[in-house]
Design a protein around this motif. Structure first.
Motif, PDB file in Angstrom:
ATOM      1  N   PHE A   1       0.845  -1.186   0.000  1.00  9.73           N
ATOM      2  CA  PHE A   1       0.000   0.000   0.000  1.00  9.73           C
ATOM      3  C   PHE A   1       0.886   1.243   0.000  1.00  9.73           C
ATOM      4  O   PHE A   1       2.063   1.194   0.357  1.00  9.73           O
TER       5      PHE A   1
ATOM      6  N   GLY B   1      -3.977   4.116  -6.019  1.00 11.42           N
ATOM      7  CA  GLY B   1      -2.967   3.071  -6.130  1.00 11.42           C
ATOM      8  C   GLY B   1      -1.783   3.463  -6.978  1.00 11.42           C
ATOM      9  O   GLY B   1      -0.910   2.641  -7.261  1.00 11.42           O
TER      10      GLY B   1
ATOM     11  N   ILE C   1       0.650   0.469  -7.605  1.00 12.51           N
ATOM     12  CA  ILE C   1       0.169  -0.673  -6.824  1.00 12.51           C
ATOM     13  C   ILE C   1      -0.831  -1.492  -7.630  1.00 12.51           C
ATOM     14  O   ILE C   1      -0.848  -2.714  -7.583  1.00 12.51           O
ATOM     15  N   ASP C   2      -1.671  -0.797  -8.409  1.00 11.69           N
ATOM     16  CA  ASP C   2      -2.707  -1.454  -9.195  1.00 11.69           C
ATOM     17  C   ASP C   2      -2.354  -1.364 -10.679  1.00 11.69           C
ATOM     18  O   ASP C   2      -2.567  -0.336 -11.315  1.00 11.69           O
TER      19      ASP C   2
END
Length: 457
Positions: free
Chosen positions: A194, A406, A438-439
């Motif tokens: 995260f 993200g 992150i995504d």
């Protein structure tokens, strides 16, 4: 993009899964029908059973209309011939090949349109050797990545109980009177990454990823955890290509020993290496490790071609007193299982290769792409182009960009100036940006954001 991937092994399969999630048209070719079917069940791709370098097979796969061919079979010669066929018969614009043999890599003049037409040459052994060398250079790091021609580095390290940061908010790192410019870009906690903020409290066993100027890395690391003493004594298990290259790079400044079970290979290593001690024997022999003073070893690197040998010898070395152990793990499914216990660092050659490939596959002005935590996140360096009236980025502050959730901008490099991603920072034409992703499903949104006049440069 229409992409042909030759080889359904670990690298080809993982790459296909990455790219299929990003809405590319992927076809994978292999002689192993079982591997193809397993891959097809995991992701939405086309598969073709056949010899990857045969013109008829490439024609059936649609090589004539492909934007890119990526040859990552286990055979160097097949990879090279496939690129030659794609160039000569189908005029494929971009050809990428994995080549392992040093006999070819030592003659880089071979790889050009007038000889073997490979546009991008990927050498897994060299990538892994460089990765291990950086980890030795920075004791305490789990991963070290370069950006912006080495001006910026991204370092991963573990927060240990009773360390300086555990129980503290991240803002404390930046508010200290003698604070060094850095940015904690991500935290990996309880098996998920995260993006933290200044109020995030660091917990024991967190893996912290931070950006800093190369010259400041050691200082920032010292403030995040107890300092690790420098590495002087290195023992390498496995005298293959990676072991030999690592020994060559270390022997001018370190005490190096290599353990190799093949006698003929030992003789070859002894001839090629200047100051490295070459030992004939098994890396899983307790008597050999004890006789060679494993308890005085600063880092033990298990680099054989056998995952089981690497895991077992690393655990044995740790129990016999090696300060830190590093294991090469070819099966990516095992990497997270073994790292963090008795094995301090596990390295996946496949994941390192994927990182090298992605920057050449993704669209836009990408300079480099690196996977973090075996693909759990990515760090991407790109160059911003355009004038304010034609760009949704140039002339805007980071806060105004409204990046998808993200995704965060960690560092901006402008000429020789290193700027960290504060919300008020205004982006200029020619800036190098390093983004943390992150995504990965949001990557298409990022690419559209950086378009100029409706086009991806």
């Amino acid at each position: 993009m229409k992409i042909l991937i030759l080889g359904a092994g670990q690298v080809g399969g993982t790459l296909a899964e990455h790219l299929a999630r990003e809405e590319n048209d992927i076809t994978v070719i292999d002689v192993d029908l079982t591997s193809l079917r397993e891959l097809h069940n995991r992701c939405e791709i086309s598969i073709l059973h056949g010899h990857a370098s045969h013109p008829a097979v490439l024609a059936e796969a649609g090589c004539e209309s492909a934007d890119m061919l990526i040859a990552v079979t286990n055979d160097d010669e097949i990879n090279m011939v496939a690129c030659q066929v794609a160039y000569s018969l189908f005029k494929t614009p971009t050809k990428i090949a994995r080549v392992r043999s040093s006999a070819y890599l030592m003659r880089r003049e071979l790889f050009n349109p007038g000889a073997i037409p490979i546009d991008v040459l990927i050498s897994p052994e060299q990538v892994v050797t460089t990765q291990i060398r950086r980890l030795i250079e920075y004791p305490g790091a789990l991963q070290v990545l370069d950006f912006c021609d080495g001006m910026i580095q991204l370092v991963a390290m573990k927060a240990y109980q009773d360390g300086p940061l555990v129980g503290q908010k991240l803002r404390a790192l930046h508010e200290a009177p003698d604070a060094i410019n850095s940015w904690v870009s991500a935290i990996y906690r309880h098996n998920r990454p995260f993006i933290p903020d200044g109020h995030t409290v660091v917990e024991a066993d967190d893996e912290i990823f931070f950006f800093a100027a190369r010259r400041d890395i050691r200082t920032v690391m010292a403030r995040m955890r107890r300092s690790d003493r420098s590495v002087r004594h290195v023992i390498i298990a496995g005298g293959g290509h990676i072991g030999e290259r690592l020994a060559q790079s270390l022997e001018p400044s370190h005490r190096v020993k290599i353990i190799e079970r093949d006698l003929e290979r030992c003789q070859t290593l002894a001839e090629r290496l200047d100051d490295t001690v070459v030992l004939h024997g098994s890396a899983t022999s307790q008597r050999l490790l004890t006789d060679e003073n494993i308890d005085e070893c600063d880092i033990y690197c298990a680099l054989t071609n056998d995952d089981e040998v690497n895991v077992m010898s690393s655990m044995l070395a740790k129990r016999l007193g090696a300060r830190k152990v590093l294991a090469l793990i070819n099966n990516t499914a095992y990497v997270d299982l073994v790292q963090g216990g008795e094995i301090d660092i596990a390295i996946s050659p496949e994941q390192a290769t994927i990182s090298g490939l992605l920057s050449h596959v993704r669209q836009g002005d990408l300079v480099s792409v690196h996977s973090l935590r075996r693909g759990a996140a990515e760090a991407i360096e790109l160059v911003v182009h355009g004038k304010e009236r034609h760009s949704r980025v140039v002339g805007h502050t980071i806060r105004e960009l409204a990046l998808p959730e993200g995704i965060a901008i960690g560092v901006v490099v402008r000429g020789e100036e290193v700027l960290f991603g504060k919300g008020s920072l205004r982006i200029q034409d020619g800036d190098h940006l390093v983004l943390l992703v992150i995504d990965r499903q949001k990557l298409r949104e990022v690419e559209r954001l950086f378009q100029v006049d409706g086009r991806i440069r």
